[in-house]
Design a protein around this motif. Sequence first.
Motif, mmCIF file in Angstrom:
data_model
loop_
_atom_site.group_PDB
_atom_site.id
_atom_site.type_symbol
_atom_site.label_atom_id
_atom_site.label_comp_id
_atom_site.label_asym_id
_atom_site.label_seq_id
_atom_site.Cartn_x
_atom_site.Cartn_y
_atom_site.Cartn_z
ATOM 1 N N TYR A 1 1.658 5.081 1.192
ATOM 2 C CA TYR A 1 1.401 6.002 2.291
ATOM 3 C C TYR A 1 2.186 7.292 2.078
ATOM 4 N N TRP B 1 -5.931 10.491 -1.537
ATOM 5 C CA TRP B 1 -5.194 10.351 -0.278
ATOM 6 C C TRP B 1 -6.086 10.760 0.885
ATOM 7 N N ARG B 2 -6.154 9.896 1.906
ATOM 8 C CA ARG B 2 -6.962 10.183 3.084
ATOM 9 C C ARG B 2 -6.165 9.868 4.346
ATOM 10 N N GLU C 1 0.852 -1.188 0.000
ATOM 11 C CA GLU C 1 0.000 0.000 0.000
ATOM 12 C C GLU C 1 0.893 1.245 0.000
ATOM 13 N N TYR D 1 -1.154 9.538 5.726
ATOM 14 C CA TYR D 1 -2.171 9.413 4.679
ATOM 15 C C TYR D 1 -1.967 8.103 3.912
ATOM 16 N N LYS D 2 -3.066 7.573 3.408
ATOM 17 C CA LYS D 2 -3.029 6.377 2.574
ATOM 18 C C LYS D 2 -3.705 6.673 1.246
ATOM 19 N N CYS E 1 -5.218 8.138 7.510
ATOM 20 C CA CYS E 1 -5.535 6.817 8.051
ATOM 21 C C CYS E 1 -5.017 6.644 9.476
ATOM 22 N N ASP E 2 -4.156 7.567 9.923
ATOM 23 C CA ASP E 2 -3.657 7.482 11.291
ATOM 24 C C ASP E 2 -3.012 8.817 11.670
ATOM 25 N N PHE F 1 2.261 1.633 12.526
ATOM 26 C CA PHE F 1 1.017 1.969 13.211
ATOM 27 C C PHE F 1 1.128 1.820 14.729
ATOM 28 N N TYR G 1 -5.963 5.593 -1.657
ATOM 29 C CA TYR G 1 -6.998 4.605 -1.936
ATOM 30 C C TYR G 1 -7.196 4.391 -3.434
#
Length: 329
Positions: A134, A157-158, A132, A148-149, A160-161, A201, A151
């Motif tokens: 990031y 990019w959203r 994936e 951000y990840k 994610c943590d 993470f 999708y």
Amino acid sequence: MKKYLIGILFFGLMILLVINNRTPFFQQKSGGWSVGYGSSKVYPKTIQVNQNEIYSIEALKAQNDSTVFLADPFFVKEKDTFYLFFEHKKTKSNADIGLLTSTDGKNYIYRGTVLSQDFHLSYPQVFKYKNEFYMVPESKQANAVLLYKAYRFPFDWRVCDTLLYNIRLKDPSIYISDSLNIMMASDDKLNLYLYEADSLFGKWKLHKKPIALMGTEARAGGRFFADAKGLIIPVQNCTNGYGYGLSLYRLSFNNDNYSMKREVPFFLKGQINIKEFRAGMHQLDIQQLGPNQFYYVYDGNYLKNDSKTFNLWGPLKWTYIDLKNWLFN
């Protein structure tokens, strides 16, 4: 008494001259940033900037006339395409993350904005982790270090943590591996901090030796590079103002301890014969793509003119912190 005062004045003048010699009180005015790129068969001892390609501010203005500058380039190569992500400052107050793509690593096409927020974004370190993609950009104005990840790579990019909460840090550089997970980032007081975690993470916390560097070389300037000796990280040099140059530091770990040593001073700096980079250079991303195949991107700034501005407090403060760093680290 008069001789005593003269002696004090003379000594003070000598101190000011020494400070001015290493960090000038009169500093040049810079203009807009551009990016350059090149390749080599081995990890370069030096980069021949004058022999490489440049994607200039003028080239981007032709595609987006609101462009103020493009800087902080990071790239990933996926299959046959180079994806170059960069800070894109436009006429509005906050910068976005823009994208250039190339199929040959030489001719880039502007693909538009891939990430925009209601706060300033820069330093888009993009990396692949467990298949994936990031991104850890600078999100200082959000008072956090955000992950951000993608999708729909290279778009969508959203968040994610959140790696770090309630903290304003510049240019976070992250390194993730099976045995070591670290991140370096700077505050506004010229301190470069080291964080660690058990995974991407995991819970990120300050290392027991939290400050790695202080002073005019204490701000990350690009991605970590791993070689047989350990890790190399580019670090900005601001002795002649922001964006003046870039040095390479060796980060070595021994159990839970580490050391930072400047390995190559001024690996990149202003190029007097290249108009786009005359004022200085402050960002580098170098990766090994295969056997005898290294690719790198960097940025540079041009001079608006030959005039300079006077800055007394900055050089005094920076020299004091540099001296403190030299004495206690």
